[in-house]
Scaffold this motif. Structure first.
Motif, PDB file in Angstrom:
ATOM      1  N   ASN A 148      31.119  36.693  39.189  1.00  0.00           N
ATOM      2  CA  ASN A 148      32.425  36.140  38.831  1.00  0.00           C
ATOM      3  C   ASN A 148      32.349  34.854  38.014  1.00  0.00           C
ATOM      4  OD1 ASN A 148      33.835  38.200  40.091  1.00  0.00           O
ATOM      5  ND2 ASN A 148      33.747  37.179  42.066  1.00  0.00           N
ATOM      6  N   THR A 189      30.726  22.089  37.271  1.00  0.00           N
ATOM      7  CA  THR A 189      31.842  22.881  37.759  1.00  0.00           C
ATOM      8  C   THR A 189      31.573  24.330  37.397  1.00  0.00           C
ATOM      9  OG1 THR A 189      33.359  21.046  37.417  1.00  0.00           O
ATOM     10  CG2 THR A 189      34.337  23.223  37.702  1.00  0.00           C
ATOM     11  N   LYS A 201      33.065  27.649  36.855  1.00  0.00           N
ATOM     12  CA  LYS A 201      34.368  28.249  36.569  1.00  0.00           C
ATOM     13  C   LYS A 201      34.249  29.754  36.788  1.00  0.00           C
ATOM     14  CE  LYS A 201      36.330  24.479  34.956  1.00  0.00           C
ATOM     15  NZ  LYS A 201      37.619  23.922  35.265  1.00  0.00           N
ATOM     16  N   ALA A 202      34.872  30.231  37.839  1.00  0.00           N
ATOM     17  CA  ALA A 202      34.816  31.653  38.174  1.00  0.00           C
ATOM     18  C   ALA A 202      36.138  32.311  37.802  1.00  0.00           C
ATOM     19  CB  ALA A 202      34.537  31.829  39.660  1.00  0.00           C
ATOM     20  N   ASN A 212      38.463  33.560  39.684  1.00  0.00           N
ATOM     21  CA  ASN A 212      39.608  33.180  40.512  1.00  0.00           C
ATOM     22  C   ASN A 212      39.618  31.739  40.993  1.00  0.00           C
ATOM     23  OD1 ASN A 212      40.701  35.792  40.426  1.00  0.00           O
ATOM     24  ND2 ASN A 212      39.332  36.452  42.046  1.00  0.00           N
ATOM     25  N   ARG A 213      38.523  30.989  40.782  1.00  0.00           N
ATOM     26  CA  ARG A 213      38.500  29.617  41.273  1.00  0.00           C
ATOM     27  C   ARG A 213      37.417  28.804  40.591  1.00  0.00           C
ATOM     28  NH1 ARG A 213      36.021  29.728  47.317  1.00  0.00           N
ATOM     29  NH2 ARG A 213      33.883  30.123  46.726  1.00  0.00           N
ATOM     30  N   SER A 214      37.420  27.500  40.875  1.00  0.00           N
ATOM     31  CA  SER A 214      36.407  26.584  40.359  1.00  0.00           C
ATOM     32  C   SER A 214      35.714  25.902  41.530  1.00  0.00           C
ATOM     33  CB  SER A 214      37.053  25.512  39.481  1.00  0.00           C
ATOM     34  OG  SER A 214      37.642  26.091  38.362  1.00  0.00           O
ATOM     35  N   ILE A 215      34.425  25.662  41.370  1.00  0.00           N
ATOM     36  CA  ILE A 215      33.658  25.009  42.426  1.00  0.00           C
ATOM     37  C   ILE A 215      32.900  23.845  41.804  1.00  0.00           C
ATOM     38  CG2 ILE A 215      31.806  25.268  44.115  1.00  0.00           C
ATOM     39  CD1 ILE A 215      32.529  28.296  44.139  1.00  0.00           C
TER      40      ILE A 215
END
Length: 62
Positions: free
Chosen positions: A3, A15, A17-18, A20-23
């Motif tokens: 992803n 960061t 960046k996937a 559906n979300r960011s981590i």
């Protein structure tokens, strides 16, 4: 890993960046690059790593 669209670096942090979300994680971009499979990811800028899987088009910049 499937992803992840791209990874952006900001100093000692990256960061992920996937789809559906960011981590946000505390890594340097070169540390992350060593962990990723080279046939699926590439560093395109000092601050960005991209996933080949999510590339839709490539355009020549003038």
């Amino acid at each position: 890993m499937d992803n992840i669209k791209f990874i952006e670096s900001d100093g000692n942090y990256v960061t992920f960046k996937a789809v559906n979300r960011s981590i946000l994680a505390r890594y340097k971009v070169y540390e992350v690059l060593e962990l990723l499979p080279k046939k699926y990811f590439m560093r395109i800028h000092r601050s960005y790593i991209i996933a080949f899987k999510h590339i839709e088009t490539v355009k020549k910049m003038l």
